[in-house]
Write an enzyme that holds these catalytic residues in place. Structure first.
Site, PDB file in Angstrom:
ATOM      1  N   ARG A   1     -94.050 -82.953 -73.219  1.00  0.00           N
ATOM      2  CA  ARG A   1     -94.406 -83.847 -74.333  1.00  0.00           C
ATOM      3  C   ARG A   1     -93.171 -84.387 -75.038  1.00  0.00           C
ATOM      4  O   ARG A   1     -93.204 -85.446 -75.644  1.00  0.00           O
ATOM      5  CB  ARG A   1     -95.259 -83.094 -75.365  1.00  0.00           C
TER       6      ARG A   1
ATOM      7  N   PHE B   1    -100.685 -90.186 -62.811  1.00  0.00           N
ATOM      8  CA  PHE B   1    -100.609 -89.202 -63.886  1.00  0.00           C
ATOM      9  C   PHE B   1     -99.190 -89.222 -64.450  1.00  0.00           C
ATOM     10  O   PHE B   1     -98.214 -89.056 -63.718  1.00  0.00           O
ATOM     11  CB  PHE B   1    -100.969 -87.800 -63.379  1.00  0.00           C
ATOM     12  N   VAL B   2     -99.110 -89.459 -65.759  1.00  0.00           N
ATOM     13  CA  VAL B   2     -97.792 -89.606 -66.380  1.00  0.00           C
ATOM     14  C   VAL B   2     -97.553 -88.525 -67.436  1.00  0.00           C
ATOM     15  O   VAL B   2     -98.495 -87.967 -68.001  1.00  0.00           O
ATOM     16  CB  VAL B   2     -97.637 -91.004 -67.039  1.00  0.00           C
TER      17      VAL B   2
ATOM     18  N   LYS C   1    -104.393 -97.157 -68.699  1.00  0.00           N
ATOM     19  CA  LYS C   1    -104.323 -97.074 -67.236  1.00  0.00           C
ATOM     20  C   LYS C   1    -105.165 -98.152 -66.601  1.00  0.00           C
ATOM     21  O   LYS C   1    -106.225 -98.513 -67.124  1.00  0.00           O
ATOM     22  CB  LYS C   1    -104.829 -95.708 -66.765  1.00  0.00           C
TER      23      LYS C   1
ATOM     24  N   ASP D   1    -107.687 -93.708 -70.391  1.00  0.00           N
ATOM     25  CA  ASP D   1    -107.857 -93.515 -68.950  1.00  0.00           C
ATOM     26  C   ASP D   1    -109.287 -93.938 -68.615  1.00  0.00           C
ATOM     27  O   ASP D   1    -109.579 -95.131 -68.540  1.00  0.00           O
ATOM     28  CB  ASP D   1    -107.547 -92.049 -68.617  1.00  0.00           C
TER      29      ASP D   1
ATOM     30  N   GLY E   1    -101.536 -85.534 -77.942  1.00  0.00           N
ATOM     31  CA  GLY E   1    -100.718 -86.505 -77.216  1.00  0.00           C
ATOM     32  C   GLY E   1    -100.189 -87.670 -78.029  1.00  0.00           C
ATOM     33  O   GLY E   1     -99.213 -88.305 -77.649  1.00  0.00           O
TER      34      GLY E   1
HETATM   35  P1  XMP Z   1    -110.003 -90.491 -70.960  1.00  0.00           P
HETATM   36  O1  XMP Z   1    -110.268 -90.416 -69.481  1.00  0.00           O
HETATM   37  O2  XMP Z   1    -111.050 -89.784 -71.767  1.00  0.00           O
HETATM   38  O3  XMP Z   1    -108.702 -89.642 -71.078  1.00  0.00           O
HETATM   39  O4  XMP Z   1    -109.700 -91.892 -71.408  1.00  0.00           O
HETATM   40  C1  XMP Z   1    -107.926 -89.590 -72.196  1.00  0.00           C
HETATM   41  C2  XMP Z   1    -107.206 -88.277 -72.289  1.00  0.00           C
HETATM   42  O5  XMP Z   1    -106.955 -87.702 -70.982  1.00  0.00           O
HETATM   43  C3  XMP Z   1    -105.639 -87.227 -70.908  1.00  0.00           C
HETATM   44  N1  XMP Z   1    -104.944 -88.006 -69.871  1.00  0.00           N
HETATM   45  C4  XMP Z   1    -103.665 -87.829 -69.496  1.00  0.00           C
HETATM   46  N2  XMP Z   1    -102.735 -86.970 -69.952  1.00  0.00           N
HETATM   47  N3  XMP Z   1    -101.162 -87.881 -68.433  1.00  0.00           N
HETATM   48  C5  XMP Z   1    -101.482 -87.001 -69.398  1.00  0.00           C
HETATM   49  O6  XMP Z   1    -100.620 -86.228 -69.797  1.00  0.00           O
HETATM   50  C6  XMP Z   1    -102.040 -88.781 -67.937  1.00  0.00           C
HETATM   51  O7  XMP Z   1    -101.695 -89.563 -67.040  1.00  0.00           O
HETATM   52  C7  XMP Z   1    -103.378 -88.739 -68.505  1.00  0.00           C
HETATM   53  N4  XMP Z   1    -104.500 -89.470 -68.269  1.00  0.00           N
HETATM   54  C8  XMP Z   1    -105.445 -88.986 -69.134  1.00  0.00           C
HETATM   55  C9  XMP Z   1    -105.045 -87.452 -72.285  1.00  0.00           C
HETATM   56  O8  XMP Z   1    -105.205 -86.291 -73.052  1.00  0.00           O
HETATM   57  C10 XMP Z   1    -105.863 -88.549 -72.894  1.00  0.00           C
HETATM   58  O9  XMP Z   1    -105.916 -88.533 -74.313  1.00  0.00           O
END
Ligand code: XMP
Length: 184
Positions: free
Chosen positions: A164, A151-152, A130, A102, A43
């Site tokens: 992407r 979710f983005v 987030k 997140d 990402g």
């Molecule tokens: P955490 O919860 O571990 O999550 O902080 C980080 C990873 O979760 C994915 N992620 C998203 N991917 N849209 C996405 O395309 C979103 O809104 C989203 N929220 C979390 C992402 O891989 C990130 O590195």
């Protein structure tokens, strides 16, 4: 706007403007240091590429691959290392670059893994943060934008490995998640 998108949260112009500011801060903070950027696959690719071209200073670049979820829209607790670091981080000023903070689970684990390798310093830059409580009170040192808990996709972020390549950040229409058809 594409008809599978619900709204555009961040457009190309505001993203590029914010990147100029972030790169300026990073350049000031790491002047004269031994900077090593570590992008988190997949990402972060767009974010790190746009940051790199704005950092006219000596630096090294490596990537780490981790997988925290599989096609779903929520993170799980599991973290699989899919690509290990190639360069030695010992004694270096490491800045981990990721797409989105997140829950913070992913970056808290990455912090634990890299810390063991003995960097001189270890900081985190995220393109998006987030508006949710973060695991372990994880704090990023550089944040591009704060966004609501939605979710983005776009600017490196995917839904089922698609979207992407959008140069902006948006949300998808509910019909995309409800549809059995493959994403276009
Ligand atoms: P955490 O919860 O571990 O999550 O902080 C980080 C990873 O979760 C994915 N992620 C998203 N991917 N849209 C996405 O395309 C979103 O809104 C989203 N929220 C979390 C992402 O891989 C990130 O590195």
């Amino acid at each position: 706007m594409r008809d599978d998108l619900d709204e555009i949260l961040l457009n190309e112009t505001e993203i590029q403007r914010r990147l100029n500011e972030l790169a300026g801060e990073i350049q000031r903070d790491y002047a004269g240091r031994d900077l090593m950027l570590v992008g988190v696959l997949t990402g972060s690719v767009m974010f790190i590429a746009d940051l790199l071209r704005r950092l006219p200073m000596p630096l090294r670049l490596d990537y780490i691959g981790v997988s925290s979820y599989h096609g779903a829209t929520r993170s799980t607790g599991e973290l699989i290392v899919t690509k290990a670091l190639k360069l030695d981080v010992r004694g270096r000023d490491v800045l981990v670059v990721d797409d989105i903070l997140d829950t913070g689970l992913t970056l808290a684990k990455i912090r634990e893994m890299i810390q063991k390798l003995g960097p001189r310093s270890l900081k985190f830059a995220v393109f998006l943060e987030k508006d949710v409580p973060h695991q372990d009170n994880f704090q990023a040192d550089y944040v591009g934008f704060h966004i609501p808990n939605k979710f983005v996709v776009g600017y490196g972020l995917d839904y089922q490995e698609r979207y992407r390549n959008l140069p902006y950040v948006g949300t998808l229409k509910p019909s995309v998640y409800e549809s059995d058809r493959p994403v276009l």
